[in-house]
Scaffold this motif. Structure first.
Motif, mmCIF file in Angstrom:
data_model
loop_
_atom_site.group_PDB
_atom_site.id
_atom_site.type_symbol
_atom_site.label_atom_id
_atom_site.label_comp_id
_atom_site.label_asym_id
_atom_site.label_seq_id
_atom_site.Cartn_x
_atom_site.Cartn_y
_atom_site.Cartn_z
ATOM 1 N N LYS A 32 0.363 -0.860 -0.523
ATOM 2 C CA LYS A 32 0.312 0.722 0.124
ATOM 3 C C LYS A 32 1.139 1.297 0.135
ATOM 4 N N GLN A 33 2.447 1.407 0.655
ATOM 5 C CA GLN A 33 2.888 2.684 1.132
ATOM 6 C C GLN A 33 3.640 2.418 -0.418
ATOM 7 N N GLN A 34 3.584 1.781 -1.856
ATOM 8 C CA GLN A 34 3.853 2.109 -3.306
ATOM 9 C C GLN A 34 2.657 1.685 -4.247
ATOM 10 N N ARG A 35 1.733 2.098 -3.907
ATOM 11 C CA ARG A 35 0.712 1.932 -4.912
ATOM 12 C C ARG A 35 0.398 3.270 -5.557
ATOM 13 N N THR A 36 0.862 4.345 -5.203
ATOM 14 C CA THR A 36 1.387 5.683 -5.935
ATOM 15 C C THR A 36 2.178 5.516 -6.688
ATOM 16 N N ALA A 37 3.018 4.819 -6.744
ATOM 17 C CA ALA A 37 4.530 4.549 -6.733
ATOM 18 C C ALA A 37 4.228 4.253 -8.324
ATOM 19 N N GLY A 38 3.301 2.541 -7.664
ATOM 20 C CA GLY A 38 3.313 1.614 -8.162
ATOM 21 C C GLY A 38 2.402 1.970 -10.014
ATOM 22 N N TYR A 39 1.268 2.513 -9.553
ATOM 23 C CA TYR A 39 -0.004 3.292 -11.156
ATOM 24 C C TYR A 39 1.118 4.338 -11.180
ATOM 25 N N ALA A 40 1.556 5.348 -10.824
ATOM 26 C CA ALA A 40 2.583 6.193 -11.921
ATOM 27 C C ALA A 40 3.626 5.592 -13.172
ATOM 28 N N PHE A 41 4.103 4.285 -12.235
ATOM 29 C CA PHE A 41 5.026 3.747 -13.530
ATOM 30 C C PHE A 41 4.366 3.004 -14.363
ATOM 31 N N GLN A 42 2.967 2.991 -14.315
ATOM 32 C CA GLN A 42 2.229 2.285 -15.366
ATOM 33 C C GLN A 42 1.558 3.861 -16.209
ATOM 34 N N THR A 43 1.647 4.631 -15.726
ATOM 35 C CA THR A 43 1.442 6.493 -16.468
ATOM 36 C C THR A 43 2.861 6.208 -17.224
ATOM 37 N N VAL A 44 3.305 6.032 -16.877
ATOM 38 C CA VAL A 44 4.784 6.320 -17.386
ATOM 39 C C VAL A 44 4.779 5.677 -19.008
ATOM 40 N N PHE A 45 4.722 4.879 -18.874
ATOM 41 C CA PHE A 45 4.132 3.793 -19.762
ATOM 42 C C PHE A 45 3.231 3.912 -20.736
ATOM 43 N N ILE A 46 2.427 4.490 -19.926
ATOM 44 C CA ILE A 46 0.969 5.084 -20.970
ATOM 45 C C ILE A 46 1.658 5.839 -21.960
ATOM 46 N N GLY A 47 1.865 6.470 -21.554
ATOM 47 C CA GLY A 47 2.644 8.082 -21.881
ATOM 48 C C GLY A 47 3.313 7.957 -23.035
ATOM 49 N N ALA A 48 4.502 7.134 -22.306
ATOM 50 C CA ALA A 48 5.494 6.836 -23.098
ATOM 51 C C ALA A 48 5.018 5.746 -24.102
ATOM 52 N N GLY A 49 4.388 5.058 -24.189
ATOM 53 C CA GLY A 49 3.207 4.369 -25.303
ATOM 54 C C GLY A 49 2.499 4.843 -26.604
ATOM 55 N N ALA A 50 2.197 6.061 -26.083
ATOM 56 C CA ALA A 50 1.265 7.189 -26.798
ATOM 57 C C ALA A 50 2.070 8.241 -27.435
ATOM 58 N N VAL A 51 2.813 8.519 -26.941
ATOM 59 C CA VAL A 51 4.200 9.139 -27.812
ATOM 60 C C VAL A 51 4.335 9.043 -28.666
ATOM 61 N N ALA A 52 5.187 7.897 -28.683
ATOM 62 C CA ALA A 52 5.043 6.556 -29.965
ATOM 63 C C ALA A 52 4.801 5.934 -31.135
ATOM 64 N N ALA A 53 3.313 5.906 -30.177
ATOM 65 C CA ALA A 53 2.205 5.532 -31.417
ATOM 66 C C ALA A 53 1.396 6.302 -31.813
ATOM 67 N N SER A 54 1.549 8.000 -31.315
ATOM 68 C CA SER A 54 0.668 9.216 -31.973
ATOM 69 C C SER A 54 1.804 9.498 -32.767
ATOM 70 N N LEU A 55 3.266 9.754 -32.576
ATOM 71 C CA LEU A 55 3.927 11.093 -33.668
ATOM 72 C C LEU A 55 4.416 9.514 -34.623
ATOM 73 N N ALA A 56 3.896 8.130 -34.911
ATOM 74 C CA ALA A 56 4.398 7.550 -36.013
ATOM 75 C C ALA A 56 3.771 7.816 -37.039
ATOM 76 N N PRO A 57 2.709 8.225 -37.105
ATOM 77 C CA PRO A 57 2.574 8.196 -38.861
ATOM 78 C C PRO A 57 3.410 9.576 -38.977
ATOM 79 N N THR A 58 3.249 10.482 -38.204
ATOM 80 C CA THR A 58 4.507 11.943 -38.712
ATOM 81 C C THR A 58 5.641 11.746 -38.938
ATOM 82 N N VAL A 59 6.270 11.030 -37.658
ATOM 83 C CA VAL A 59 7.561 10.553 -37.931
ATOM 84 C C VAL A 59 7.778 9.944 -39.657
ATOM 85 N N LEU A 60 6.921 9.122 -39.685
ATOM 86 C CA LEU A 60 7.187 8.052 -41.112
ATOM 87 C C LEU A 60 6.549 8.807 -41.918
ATOM 88 N N THR A 61 6.543 10.143 -42.375
ATOM 89 C CA THR A 61 6.063 11.341 -43.617
ATOM 90 C C THR A 61 7.666 11.961 -43.097
#
Length: 511
Positions: free
Chosen positions: A146-175
């Motif tokens: 329970k003491q690490q819950r915020t950190a645990g879900y924050a790590f998920q958010t980091v990867f959600i953000g990183a994955g979304a950046v990569a995917a959102s920019l992919a068509p533009t980068v390819l072009t």
């Protein structure tokens, strides 16, 4: 090293071991791939539908796949994952199955040559991503103290953000970097979008396999040492008796009658049908409970919905308003930006596709900000409390949406997206950190699935009714939908005050 905590009856509960940076990394890395799939969908599905000839008025209806599959899939997967134990563990079999199905759908969707096929692929993709995603939320609750819950879900958010950046920019980068064409004849999908989906399918599989093979779930015996009696499901638990489902059926029937009587958009039929279905399920469960019959998956889920813990009920209201705003963002940003900032309505034109590429950049901005801001969330929550942290994030998002009403230069859309990114990081982290500490461990999966229903219910509302609202209130000015989104986040901020007051000081200040 694991510690122990005394109980009133004198027994000892063993604390979960504190995870290292890399332990938290491995636990959540699969979310990078899942979010690649969601981000490709969010940033490009409206573009795909419009490329296949869909008008802006019909976009919300075609996006109905998300809320419907979420309502059906998430609580069911949560229910069964609570009761699963296999060589792969409790949650990991669902990650893997969902990832395989989603990867196949990502390959199929950009090869659509007909609208019905693209819509079908969206249903399959969304259902598969929900199968993979829902157990990940409970996975953190299983594995992290329970003491690490915020950190645990924050790590998920980091990867959600990183994955979304990569995917959102992919068509533009390819072009822009690789010279891949971002235009196509009417009725076809640009090559840049198709390649982005293929790359995303591979990334999804690799990321999920990383988490599957680098983590070991705690066994049932270990969970009992951590949680005691709360770690085991009681198969004899009686069903709660819901209220008479007649009232929900009546409201649903009234909605359906109003569609025909007042010539509302036909997608509103779906909203009425959903109310009818819920009323029917509630009445079925009520009679099942009164008859003293053994609970099955459907009746148990409805019973648990009726018996939600008080904290979960308060957070559900916050989620409802929050996700109305987000679904508006995902459905309407592309048509709004291409029309108001690039002056384009023809989906086959260069201006439209340049605008659609810019939306990918904007989505990359807010997701990138979310990934960075997530690193700060545990410390902020420790200092001012989880409740106030989330209120600040929601307020930032409300301001960001409101700025859309004032801006016509596409470059100036970056500041609003930064504010929306701050909100997005908080939305993905704080409600789950608060909730997971207030739920019984044995039912963490099903309650997380039910909680996510309050994400998809507003999506169903937007998908079925937003077209009618837009045509009635501002048929020629869809940008005012961003004003509605801003208002929804303000209401979520107000609702969050009630949650913050109910948090105990030590829970609010936990990292």
């Amino acid at each position: 090293m694991a510690g122990s905590v005394g109980r009133p009856n004198g027994t000892q509960r063993v604390e979960r071991p504190r995870l290292s940076f890399w332990g938290l990394w491995n636990l959540s890395f699969g979310f990078f791939g899942i979010q690649v799939g969601f981000a490709l969908q969010n940033a490009n599905v409206s573009r795909i539908f419009q490329s296949l000839g869909t008008s802006i008025d019909d976009l919300a209806f075609l996006w109905i796949a998300g809320p419907v599959t979420g309502l059906l899939v998430q609580p069911i997967i949560g229910y069964f994952s609570d009761r699963t134990w296999s060589p792969l563990g409790r949650r990991r079999p669902y990650f893997l199955a969902g990832a395989i199905l989603a990867s196949l759908a990502l390959v199929g969707m950009p090869n659509s040559h007909a609208l019905w096929f693209a819509a079908g692929m969206l249903w399959i993709l969304d259902a598969s991503l929900n199968i993979a995603m829902e157990p990940f939320r409970a996975f953190v609750g299983d594995m992290v103290s329970k003491q690490q819950r915020t950190a645990g879900y924050a790590f998920q958010t980091v990867f959600i953000g990183a994955g979304a950046v990569a995917a959102s920019l992919a068509p533009t980068v390819l072009t822009r970097i690789f010279g891949v064409s971002n235009v196509a004849p009417p009725g076809e999908i640009p090559l840049s979008v198709r390649l982005a989906f293929y790359i995303g399918a591979g990334a999804l599989m690799v990321a999920v396999l990383w988490t599957v093979f680098t983590t070991r779930e705690y066994s049932p015996d270990e969970m009992r040492r951590f949680e005691g009696a709360h770690a085991s499901l009681s198969h004899d638990e009686p069903l709660a008796v819901p209220l008479n489902g007649f009232w929900w059926v009546t409201v649903g029937a009234i909605v359906i009658i109003c569609v025909g009587q007042f010539q509302l958009d036909k997608p509103v039929y779906i909203l009425g049908g959903a109310l009818l279905a819920y009323g029917g399920l509630q009445e079925f469960t009520r009679r099942h409970a009164l008859a003293g019959r053994r609970a099955g998956p459907v009746t148990r889920i409805v019973s648990d919905l009726v018996q939600m813990p008080p904290m979960m009920k308060r957070l559900a209201v916050v989620q409802f308003f929050t996700w109305i705003a987000l679904f508006i963002l995902w459905i309407y940003t592309t048509p709004i930006v291409t029309r108001y900032m690039f002056g384009a309505a023809d989906a086959a034109s260069h201006s439209y596709n340049d605008g659609a590429d810019w939306v990918g950049v904007l989505f990359g901005v807010y997701n990138g900000v979310a990934a960075l801001y997530a690193f700060a969330l545990p410390e902020i929550a420790h200092r001012i409390g989880r409740g106030r942290t989330h209120m600040a994030g929601l307020l930032a998002g409300a301001v960001g949406f409101g700025l859309f009403l004032l801006i016509r230069d596409p470059d100036w859309l970056i500041p609003p997206m930064i504010l929306i990114g701050i909100a997005w990081a908080s939305i993905l982290t704080m409600p789950y950190a608060i909730l997971s500490s207030a739920l019984p461990q044995a039912k963490l999966g099903v309650f997380m699935g039910i909680f996510n229903m309050f994400i998809v219910l507003p999506q169903l509302l937007v998908s079925s009714a937003m077209g009618t609202i837009m045509n009635f209130a501002f048929p020629k000015e869809p940008i005012w939908l961003m004003g509605i989104a801003s208002l929804m986040l303000l209401l979520a901020t107000v609702a969050m005050r009630g949650v913050g007051r109910s948090l105990q000081p030590e829970a609010g200040a936990a990292k």
